[in-house]
Design a protein around this motif. Structure first.
Motif, PDB file in Angstrom:
ATOM      1  N   MET A 237    -106.634  50.997 -26.317  1.00 48.35           N
ATOM      2  CA  MET A 237    -107.996  51.248 -26.802  1.00 48.35           C
ATOM      3  C   MET A 237    -108.780  49.949 -26.992  1.00 48.35           C
ATOM      4  N   HIS A 238    -108.094  48.887 -27.429  1.00 51.29           N
ATOM      5  CA  HIS A 238    -108.770  47.621 -27.683  1.00 51.29           C
ATOM      6  C   HIS A 238    -107.945  46.486 -27.097  1.00 51.29           C
ATOM      7  N   GLN A 239    -108.626  45.409 -26.767  1.00 51.82           N
ATOM      8  CA  GLN A 239    -107.939  44.223 -26.279  1.00 51.82           C
ATOM      9  C   GLN A 239    -107.296  43.507 -27.467  1.00 51.82           C
ATOM     10  N   PRO A 240    -105.968  43.309 -27.458  1.00 55.17           N
ATOM     11  CA  PRO A 240    -105.324  42.669 -28.605  1.00 55.17           C
ATOM     12  C   PRO A 240    -105.728  41.206 -28.716  1.00 55.17           C
ATOM     13  N   PRO A 241    -105.610  40.614 -29.906  1.00 54.53           N
ATOM     14  CA  PRO A 241    -105.910  39.192 -30.072  1.00 54.53           C
ATOM     15  C   PRO A 241    -105.044  38.339 -29.156  1.00 54.53           C
ATOM     16  N   GLN A 242    -105.463  37.096 -28.944  1.00 52.30           N
ATOM     17  CA  GLN A 242    -104.700  36.215 -28.071  1.00 52.30           C
ATOM     18  C   GLN A 242    -103.282  36.012 -28.567  1.00 52.30           C
ATOM     19  N   SER A 243    -103.095  36.010 -29.871  1.00 49.96           N
ATOM     20  CA  SER A 243    -101.759  35.827 -30.433  1.00 49.96           C
ATOM     21  C   SER A 243    -101.520  36.834 -31.539  1.00 49.96           C
ATOM     22  N   LEU A 244    -100.358  37.477 -31.490  1.00 44.57           N
ATOM     23  CA  LEU A 244     -99.966  38.400 -32.540  1.00 44.57           C
ATOM     24  C   LEU A 244     -98.950  37.754 -33.478  1.00 44.57           C
ATOM     25  N   VAL A 245     -98.700  36.463 -33.294  1.00 50.68           N
ATOM     26  CA  VAL A 245     -97.691  35.760 -34.091  1.00 50.68           C
ATOM     27  C   VAL A 245     -98.321  35.230 -35.372  1.00 50.68           C
ATOM     28  N   PRO A 246     -97.760  35.540 -36.528  1.00 48.20           N
ATOM     29  CA  PRO A 246     -98.307  35.021 -37.788  1.00 48.20           C
ATOM     30  C   PRO A 246     -98.298  33.496 -37.799  1.00 48.20           C
ATOM     31  N   GLN A 247     -99.286  32.911 -38.464  1.00 50.01           N
ATOM     32  CA  GLN A 247     -99.372  31.455 -38.538  1.00 50.01           C
ATOM     33  C   GLN A 247     -98.453  30.881 -39.606  1.00 50.01           C
ATOM     34  N   TYR A 248     -98.051  31.680 -40.555  1.00 52.61           N
ATOM     35  CA  TYR A 248     -97.212  31.168 -41.635  1.00 52.61           C
ATOM     36  C   TYR A 248     -96.452  32.327 -42.278  1.00 52.61           C
ATOM     37  N   VAL A 249     -95.494  31.970 -43.132  1.00 54.51           N
ATOM     38  CA  VAL A 249     -94.738  32.939 -43.920  1.00 54.51           C
ATOM     39  C   VAL A 249     -94.812  32.501 -45.380  1.00 54.51           C
ATOM     40  N   LEU A 250     -95.174  33.404 -46.270  1.00 57.07           N
ATOM     41  CA  LEU A 250     -95.180  33.104 -47.689  1.00 57.07           C
ATOM     42  C   LEU A 250     -94.084  33.911 -48.375  1.00 57.07           C
ATOM     43  N   SER A 251     -93.457  33.319 -49.382  1.00 61.55           N
ATOM     44  CA  SER A 251     -92.340  33.975 -50.052  1.00 61.55           C
ATOM     45  C   SER A 251     -92.619  34.226 -51.521  1.00 61.55           C
ATOM     46  N   ALA A 252     -91.982  35.262 -52.035  1.00 63.92           N
ATOM     47  CA  ALA A 252     -91.915  35.506 -53.475  1.00 63.92           C
ATOM     48  C   ALA A 252     -90.466  35.832 -53.792  1.00 63.92           C
ATOM     49  N   TYR A 253     -89.918  35.190 -54.810  1.00 61.76           N
ATOM     50  CA  TYR A 253     -88.505  35.368 -55.143  1.00 61.76           C
ATOM     51  C   TYR A 253     -88.341  35.960 -56.536  1.00 61.76           C
ATOM     52  N   GLU A 254     -87.540  37.004 -56.599  1.00 63.86           N
ATOM     53  CA  GLU A 254     -87.149  37.555 -57.892  1.00 63.86           C
ATOM     54  C   GLU A 254     -85.736  37.069 -58.204  1.00 63.86           C
ATOM     55  N   LEU A 255     -85.608  36.274 -59.237  1.00 65.71           N
ATOM     56  CA  LEU A 255     -84.291  35.834 -59.696  1.00 65.71           C
ATOM     57  C   LEU A 255     -83.698  36.965 -60.522  1.00 65.71           C
ATOM     58  N   ARG A 256     -82.727  37.649 -59.942  1.00 67.31           N
ATOM     59  CA  ARG A 256     -82.256  38.890 -60.555  1.00 67.31           C
ATOM     60  C   ARG A 256     -81.087  38.659 -61.504  1.00 67.31           C
ATOM     61  N   THR A 257     -80.063  37.905 -61.108  1.00 64.39           N
ATOM     62  CA  THR A 257     -78.928  37.608 -61.984  1.00 64.39           C
ATOM     63  C   THR A 257     -78.651  36.114 -61.961  1.00 64.39           C
ATOM     64  N   HIS A 258     -78.245  35.575 -63.112  1.00 63.61           N
ATOM     65  CA  HIS A 258     -77.954  34.146 -63.217  1.00 63.61           C
ATOM     66  C   HIS A 258     -77.209  33.902 -64.521  1.00 63.61           C
ATOM     67  N   THR A 259     -76.762  32.663 -64.745  1.00 66.26           N
ATOM     68  CA  THR A 259     -76.039  32.308 -65.968  1.00 66.26           C
ATOM     69  C   THR A 259     -76.698  31.139 -66.689  1.00 66.26           C
ATOM     70  N   TRP A 260     -77.910  30.755 -66.310  1.00 65.85           N
ATOM     71  CA  TRP A 260     -78.563  29.613 -66.931  1.00 65.85           C
ATOM     72  C   TRP A 260     -79.146  29.970 -68.286  1.00 65.85           C
ATOM     73  N   SER A 261     -79.178  28.970 -69.168  1.00 62.98           N
ATOM     74  CA  SER A 261     -79.889  29.113 -70.436  1.00 62.98           C
ATOM     75  C   SER A 261     -81.344  28.710 -70.216  1.00 62.98           C
ATOM     76  N   SER A 262     -82.083  28.506 -71.280  1.00 64.04           N
ATOM     77  CA  SER A 262     -83.533  28.325 -71.181  1.00 64.04           C
ATOM     78  C   SER A 262     -83.939  27.190 -70.243  1.00 64.04           C
ATOM     79  N   ALA A 263     -83.418  25.971 -70.473  1.00 59.39           N
ATOM     80  CA  ALA A 263     -83.828  24.830 -69.654  1.00 59.39           C
ATOM     81  C   ALA A 263     -83.407  24.997 -68.208  1.00 59.39           C
ATOM     82  N   GLY A 264     -82.195  25.477 -67.989  1.00 62.39           N
ATOM     83  CA  GLY A 264     -81.717  25.680 -66.623  1.00 62.39           C
ATOM     84  C   GLY A 264     -82.520  26.727 -65.887  1.00 62.39           C
TER      85      GLY A 264
END
Length: 389
Positions: A200-227
């Motif tokens: 139906m439409h002409q696709p863009p010249q590139s379909l490849v993302p220019q970057y990747v951004l991350s978000a991390y959930e630290l789910r389990t660990h053994t560190w205290s406050s400072a760590g």
């Protein structure tokens, strides 16, 4: 307002975080040297001199009511959780479980219309953008899907669970997979267009993302406050743990680097911290790290993901507009997504809602400040208004 009876580097650093200011901006607003601000970041137990304390008192007094509320909330939580330094063991690298969220935005323009029509309706996020979801088939992700935005953007979202012996392991995994994900995303978007667009439409010249951004959930660990604080800083800025001179062969910086970061309580000078009730988070240019705790006041990771999806979609739209101008052409957008659309999105993302909690507001403002999206939206809005009044 909670009184600061004794300003230390910790309270001063907290004030900078609440004001969402870089080291240089904070120093300029206070009329002091950036080196002093950096010293506060490194030496959080150091006591400020009386004259400097007066400057900080004035800066806090001049903050907005929302900033003062966030400062008071986080200061109270910080004081309640603080333990004497002499009784807290030295933090060290340790095993942990992390849930990684990757966001890969692609600008599609008119090609997004048939994909949007084929998608499953989804509730708008904080930016109020209309979106629908299509499934994706990533080989290793626990969950993979494509968010198709009516404004012409696709954001691929990958959720992957990692059980790690160290945060250096996560940094290596991150940069090594980053080389592969954009190519996979481009192929998957081409597959979706072949399946649903039917030429139906002409696709863009590139379909490849220019970057990747991350978000991390630290789910389990053994560190205290400072760590825990150091771990969240390293999760948000993992580049400090690896050598990336050869992108095809990213390697650890060397033995003992991560251990030294934990021992010294390392923090990135440009990172912005936020709290979600009893939980903690850090935002850097390359991503977000968050450790939620089971508490009715805490933010959820899903709230952070929802905001990041809208932020990445709007970043892709504004980048398309600004790149078009750089190429010497006038940007053209559908009538429904003119400069007024960008103005509306800017307003929704930067304006607090009556039902919004203080924790959610601090998180939202931290992500917007580090992404620099508001400035980019304003620039794209002005460019569209000049070209299409």
């Amino acid at each position: 307002m909670i009184a600061v009876d004794r300003w230390t580097g910790e309270e001063a650093t907290l004030l900078r975080s609440v004001m969402r200011a870089s080291v240089r901006d904070f120093a300029s607003r206070l009329g002091i040297s950036p080196r002093t601000v950096s010293n506060w970041q490194r030496n959080k137990t150091g006591i400020c001199r009386p004259q400097m304390a007066q400057i900080l008192d004035t800066a806090l007094h001049q903050c907005t009511s929302a900033e003062q509320e966030a400062f008071n909330l986080r200061l109270a939580a910080m004081r309640g959780a603080t333990t004497p330094a002499s009784t807290e063991p030295t933090a060290r690298p340790a095993p942990c479980t992390v849930v990684s969220h990757k966001f890969l935005p692609v600008y599609l323009g008119e090609c997004a219309a048939p994909l949007y029509a084929a998608g499953v309706p989804s509730e708008p996020g904080p930016g109020g953008l209309d979106q629908r979801i299509l499934p994706a088939d990533h080989h290793s992700a626990q969950s993979s899907e494509v968010h198709i935005y009516a404004c012409g953007v696709a954001v691929l979202h990958l959720e992957e669970h990692q059980h790690l012996q160290s945060l250096t392991d996560l940094a290596l995994w991150r940069y090594r997979t980053y080389r592969k994900e954009p190519d996979w995303a481009g192929k998957w978007m081409a597959h979706l267009l072949d399946r649903h667009a039917d030429g139906m439409h002409q696709p863009p010249q590139s379909l490849v993302p220019q970057y990747v951004l991350s978000a991390y959930e630290l789910r389990t660990h053994t560190w205290s406050s400072a760590g825990l604080d150091t771990a969240l800083q390293l999760l948000a800025t993992p580049s400090v743990l690896v050598n990336r001179q050869n992108p095809a062969n990213v390697v650890p910086l060397g033995p003992g680097v991560e251990e030294a970061k934990f021992r010294d309580g390392w923090t990135h000078p440009e990172a912005v911290t936020f709290d979600g009730g009893v939980s903690r988070g850090v935002v850097g240019w390359s991503g977000v790290s968050y450790h939620p705790q089971a508490d009715e006041r805490a933010l959820t990771m899903s709230q952070i993901v929802a905001l990041e999806l809208d932020v990445q979609a709007l970043w892709a739209v504004s980048s398309h507009i600004l790149h078009t101008i750089e190429a010497g052409h006038d940007p053209v957008m559908p009538t429904a997504y003119s400069w007024r659309f960008l103005r509306s999105a800017y307003f929704r993302l930067t304006t607090a809602r009556p039902t919004e909690t203080a924790q959610h507001r601090v998180m939202r403002e931290a992500i917007l400040a580090t992404s620099e999206l508001p400035d980019r939206l304003r620039a794209a809005q002005e460019a569209l208004r000049d070209s299409n009044p």
